[in-house]
Design an enzyme around this catalytic site. Sequence first.
Site, PDB file in Angstrom:
ATOM      1  N   GLY A  75       5.303  -8.238   0.691  1.00  0.00           N
ATOM      2  CA  GLY A  75       5.427  -9.551   1.194  1.00  0.00           C
ATOM      3  C   GLY A  75       4.589  -9.730   2.381  1.00  0.00           C
ATOM      4  O   GLY A  75       3.702 -10.745   2.698  1.00  0.00           O
ATOM      5  N   LEU A 117      12.814  -2.791   0.264  1.00  0.00           N
ATOM      6  CA  LEU A 117      11.700  -2.341   1.332  1.00  0.00           C
ATOM      7  C   LEU A 117      10.231  -2.555   0.694  1.00  0.00           C
ATOM      8  O   LEU A 117       9.386  -3.096   1.231  1.00  0.00           O
ATOM      9  CB  LEU A 117      11.927  -0.561   1.547  1.00  0.00           C
ATOM     10  CG  LEU A 117      10.993  -0.146   2.364  1.00  0.00           C
ATOM     11  CD1 LEU A 117      10.969  -0.756   3.999  1.00  0.00           C
ATOM     12  CD2 LEU A 117      11.141   1.512   2.592  1.00  0.00           C
ATOM     13  N   ALA A 118      10.182  -2.141  -0.507  1.00  0.00           N
ATOM     14  CA  ALA A 118       8.716  -2.347  -1.237  1.00  0.00           C
ATOM     15  C   ALA A 118       8.268  -3.740  -1.368  1.00  0.00           C
ATOM     16  O   ALA A 118       7.047  -4.009  -0.996  1.00  0.00           O
ATOM     17  CB  ALA A 118       8.629  -1.566  -2.489  1.00  0.00           C
ATOM     18  N   ASP A 119       9.228  -4.456  -1.342  1.00  0.00           N
ATOM     19  CA  ASP A 119       9.044  -5.897  -1.621  1.00  0.00           C
ATOM     20  C   ASP A 119       8.737  -6.620  -0.173  1.00  0.00           C
ATOM     21  O   ASP A 119       7.682  -7.454   0.006  1.00  0.00           O
ATOM     22  CB  ASP A 119      10.221  -6.741  -2.321  1.00  0.00           C
ATOM     23  CG  ASP A 119      10.553  -6.321  -3.538  1.00  0.00           C
ATOM     24  OD1 ASP A 119      10.037  -7.400  -4.379  1.00  0.00           O
ATOM     25  OD2 ASP A 119      11.157  -5.593  -4.154  1.00  0.00           O
ATOM     26  N   GLY A 120       9.547  -6.222   0.636  1.00  0.00           N
ATOM     27  CA  GLY A 120       9.355  -6.640   2.032  1.00  0.00           C
ATOM     28  C   GLY A 120       8.010  -6.265   2.597  1.00  0.00           C
ATOM     29  O   GLY A 120       6.890  -7.226   3.317  1.00  0.00           O
TER      30      GLY A 120
END
Length: 416
Positions: free
Chosen positions: A192, A186-189
């Site tokens: 991004g 989630l945090a990566d998305g």
Amino acid sequence: MSASTHLNSSATDGPPSPHTNGSGPLHGLRVLDAGFVYAAPIAAMLLGDYGADVIKIEHPQGDPARTHGWQKEGHGLWWKVIARNKRTVTLNFSSAEGRVLLCALLREADVFVENFRPGVLEAWGLGPEVMHSINPRLIILRVTGFGQQGPYAQRRAFGTLAEAMSGFAHQTGQETGPPTLPPFGLADGVAGITGALAITLALYHRDARGGKGQVIDLSLLEPLLGILGPGPTVFDQLGIAPGRHGNRSPNNSPRNAYQCNDDRWVAISASSTSIARRVLQLVGHPQIAEEPWFTHAGERAKRADLLDQLVGDWIAARSFETVVAAFTDAGAAIAPIYDIGQLMTDPHILHRQSIITCEDEDLGPIRMQNIFFRMSQTPGAVHFTGRRLGQDNHDVFTEAGVDGATLARLSREGTI
């Protein structure tokens, strides 16, 4: 720079690769994606979806994302998505000749995306000042767990840590259960998507406002914190730290996940009073909607036990199809809780082509998520899926002016 790496400047005008994107609002922009795993590559993926020529730069050992998660016939399936619309090259730019090649690529680039720990690029002699001396128009996106400065800047970090620190996990899960982390990046998305936005803002400043290149300092923590609602303001003004509520909302009711009598689940949200009133009328309790407190979402939330009992009992006595049809006919907000297989056969998803079929050179036809949004004049597209390690070395480095003999030597020596 090493004089042993021969660069022929006239080669930069060679024909484009057949795998470059020929349309989209970002057509003509070149992005160097030196990120790995998820957040930085997602930002670059989004730019590629809308026409940028994205060159994925990997260490000769490959991005770890190639082997993360499910695989088929030795090919990572998440890689096929996250590396779509990207040409792939291998380059070890911790070596002297690797840095020469990177600098050659930087001269023709608009954007450079990386997620090394702070100081790593500087230690290799490739900090932003060096890059901007080569190409003053370059936009540099630097993605880290906690940012380029601060007490935690040097800590190793993945999205899980941001999901923990931001307050997300503290607010997620059953009221009496443990904090709950999401089962995906989630945090990566979120980072991004934020990174892609930041890059387009920087490009607008450069190209429409006469600006120059700049550095974007993006952490995994801050974008996730930013979308979690008014938690800091609530704590500042009221001293309340939002906690876990399961599938309920502290702001309105009924809002929950409810089980039908055939073990299917639905989700209901009644944020507005008019929708809440329709729900109560549908489940046979119109008198509740006439109570003075019912018109206030916060007051309904205080009575969530009562409202959930009334709504939940009605749903539990009926089949999934009956419940969805009744709520839809009544104009009450409802959605099925799908697994991914159910989602992929939904008529709305099929009509919108939210999932598309792409031709993959390794696996044949494969299905994946479509582009995130539709533009009427400059639409994006998925032109090709994630490619093999170093598959575009010859094309990309030839475009950068490297002759064939040098490429062969650099490959033998492990530079590319």
